[in-house]
Scaffold this active site. Structure first.
Site, PDB file in Angstrom:
ATOM      1  N   LYS A 112      29.888 -19.432  71.036  1.00 13.58           N
ATOM      2  CA  LYS A 112      29.999 -18.704  69.758  1.00 13.58           C
ATOM      3  C   LYS A 112      31.255 -19.089  68.985  1.00 13.58           C
ATOM      4  O   LYS A 112      31.296 -18.950  67.765  1.00 13.58           O
ATOM      5  CB  LYS A 112      29.911 -17.211  70.015  1.00 13.58           C
ATOM      6  CG  LYS A 112      28.508 -16.859  70.502  1.00 13.58           C
ATOM      7  CD  LYS A 112      28.247 -15.412  70.668  1.00 13.58           C
ATOM      8  CE  LYS A 112      26.772 -15.131  70.923  1.00 13.58           C
ATOM      9  NZ  LYS A 112      26.299 -15.581  72.262  1.00 13.58           N
TER      10      LYS A 112
HETATM   11  C1  LIG Z   1      25.009 -15.744  72.641  1.00 15.27           C
HETATM   12  C2  LIG Z   1      24.785 -16.505  73.889  1.00 15.27           C
HETATM   13  C3  LIG Z   1      23.525 -17.071  74.196  1.00 15.27           C
HETATM   14  C4  LIG Z   1      22.304 -16.878  73.330  1.00 15.27           C
HETATM   15  O1  LIG Z   1      22.388 -17.538  72.101  1.00 15.27           O
HETATM   16  P1  LIG Z   1      21.416 -17.155  70.904  1.00 15.27           P
HETATM   17  O2  LIG Z   1      21.897 -17.942  69.738  1.00 15.27           O
HETATM   18  O3  LIG Z   1      21.583 -15.667  70.704  1.00 15.27           O
HETATM   19  O4  LIG Z   1      20.020 -17.495  71.307  1.00 15.27           O
HETATM   20  C5  LIG Z   1      23.416 -17.826  75.359  1.00 15.27           C
HETATM   21  N1  LIG Z   1      24.463 -17.980  76.187  1.00 15.27           N
HETATM   22  C6  LIG Z   1      25.667 -17.452  75.924  1.00 15.27           C
HETATM   23  C7  LIG Z   1      26.780 -17.648  76.907  1.00 15.27           C
HETATM   24  C8  LIG Z   1      25.885 -16.696  74.774  1.00 15.27           C
HETATM   25  O5  LIG Z   1      27.097 -16.159  74.524  1.00 15.27           O
END
Ligand SMILES: *Cc1c(COP(=O)(O)O)cnc(C)c1O
Length: 467
Positions: A112
């Site tokens: 993120k």
């Molecule tokens: C947010 C997240 C996901 C999922 O990603 P999306 O874009 O919501 O599908 C997968 N793995 C981790 C570690 C995350 O923080």
């Protein structure tokens, strides 16, 4: 470049307004009115570029004059200069065809950061131009909260209020939020579950007066600018593995469908993507939707991959819009049905459109643990449980042509989920040095009951009102 809503009745907006708005006023999500397309030569020319230069090339068509190329480059250099690896998102080889794209070298150890570090800078840029101010409110079960706080800490034009369920996030995740002591950062531990925290945030947005007075904004993955920033690493990885001459498949640990939708965008722009594998844990609404056309909400089962423990996947609406003929009025109707009954069937056009590129796999705890061990024993790689769900799905995709490399997106650093990793491979990953003092730092957060009055009073006392 103009952006239109997936529900057909909000006004079309330019990039700057879309970035600050988040959700469209008709409840839909913004998407570009058409996909910018690269030629083979454009993609071939990305061969030797740095991450920052790739980011400028890939994002430029979406920005449409809201930033000059120089401004965009400066923001990208600042955002990705905070990553601890020179390649920003390095590729690691696991066997003759399996690769991992490490997206966790940012400040809070999850993918993120790639989008939120840039979003924080975009907010600041656009708000300074307008001499305006934003109040971000959000609920988090972990990764989004810490990444968003890191991205806006100390910025003058933004206050952030992040709600987390008291005692229900990991120590590392809590400390990554609560040890950020900047005056514009406000952590609130809610006496309740993540759903309680989420409901409080929704209620604040639904209170039109409160929302307008403090110019509330969201940073969850419904924000178009976040998805745009994630398109970059699909190009960066595929070009390194031979694109545009060789197609590449991606396996993506999926929750809200933001990350994998960015792969779809890359394919629409001309990147030769052989397949997008949607990897889910046992919370498998997306697997059921893609395999059987059944998008119906179950109850969330807690797993070792909490960032994928969801039963509604907001960004899926963007795919349904694009593969279903871009009929916003019809989609608004379909989504209203889903909101009323918590279930819907995909149309034939939606199913066929999605199946051209997407497949899906549901990965249970045993297969996740096997994949963790496979990466460790055969390639010396200590991976996190979310990445292991993606890898398990990649290993199961045995019907792809043999010369297509398969890239699993590694979405979190193993140290963020140390207990689960230790259970699978018997080794406890250490915290990387850049966050090594996390357990020595002072924490600051409020504890509040799950009450609308208590939370809004707390925010109103500390946020900057508009005008
Ligand atoms: C947010 C997240 C996901 C999922 O990603 P999306 O874009 O919501 O599908 C997968 N793995 C981790 C570690 C995350 O923080």
């Amino acid at each position: 470049m103009k952006y239109v809503s997936t529900r057909g009745s909000a006004p079309a907006l330019g990039f700057e307004d879309v970035t600050l708005a988040g959700l469209a006023s008709d409840g839909g999500l913004y998407v570009p009115e058409s996909w910018p397309a690269f030629t083979r030569e454009d993609i071939a020319a990305m061969a030797g570029l740095s991450y920052v230069d790739t980011a400028v090339a890939v994002m430029r068509p979406f920005i449409g004059g809201a930033l000059s190329d120089e401004e965009l480059r400066e923001l990208c250099a600042a955002a990705y200069g905070r990553f601890s690896h020179r390649a920003v998102t390095p590729l690691v080889q696991l066997d003759h065809r399996q690769w991992m794209l490490e997206l966790f070298h940012g400040p809070t150890l999850a993918f993120k950061d790639v989008a939120l570090q840039l979003l924080g800078l975009l907010f600041e840029k656009f708000l300074s131009r307008r001499e305006d101010h934003l109040t971000i409110v959000g609920a988090t079960s972990g990764d989004t909260g810490s990444a968003a706080i890191d991205a806006v800490a100390g910025r003058a034009k933004v206050d952030i209020f992040m709600l987390h369920p008291d005692g229900r996030v990991s120590d590392v995740q809590r400390r990554q939020m609560t040890t950020v002591l900047a005056p514009n950062v406000h952590n609130i531990a809610i006496d309740g579950s993540f759903d309680d925290a989420q409901a409080l945030v929704k209620a604040m947005f639904n209170d039109a007066d409160f929302s307008a007075r403090f110019n509330l904004s969201a940073v969850n993955s419904i924000n178009w600018a976040r998805l745009m920033a994630q398109v970059v690493y699909y190009f960066y990885a595929a070009v390194r593995l031979g694109a545009p001459d060789r197609p590449v498949a991606f396996s993506v640990p999926t929750g809200n469908f933001g990350d994998v939708f960015a792969g779809y965008v890359a394919s629409k722009m001309g990147l030769p993507v052989a397949r997008l594998i949607v990897a889910t844990n046992v919370n498998d609404i997306l697997h059921r939707a893609l395999a059987e056309g059944d998008y119906s909400q179950g109850t969330v089962i807690p797993t070792a991959t909490p960032s994928m423990d969801i039963q509604v996947s907001s960004n899926f609406e963007r795919l349904l819009f694009d593969v279903g003929g871009r009929d916003g009025i019809a989609l608004a109707e379909q989504m209203r049905g889903f909101e009323a009954t918590k279930a819907m069937r995909l149309t034939n056009a939606q199913r066929e459109g999605a199946s051209a590129l997407f497949t899906s796999h549901r990965v249970d705890a045993d297969r996740m643990n096997l994949a963790l061990r496979w990466a460790y024993e055969g390639a010396g790689q200590v991976i996190d449980p979310h990445s292991a769900v993606g890898l398990a799905a990649a290993l199961a995709a045995d019907d792809l042509p043999a010369d297509v490399p398969v890239v699993t997106l590694a979405t979190a650093h193993a140290a963020k989920f140390r207990d689960a990793v230790e259970r699978a491979i018997g080794l406890r990953p250490g915290l990387p040095s850049r966050i090594g003092t996390l357990f020595d730092r002072e924490e600051s957060y409020a504890r509040l009951p799950a009450s609308f009055e208590a939370v809004t009073a707390y925010v109103a006392e500390r946020a900057t009102p508009r005008g």
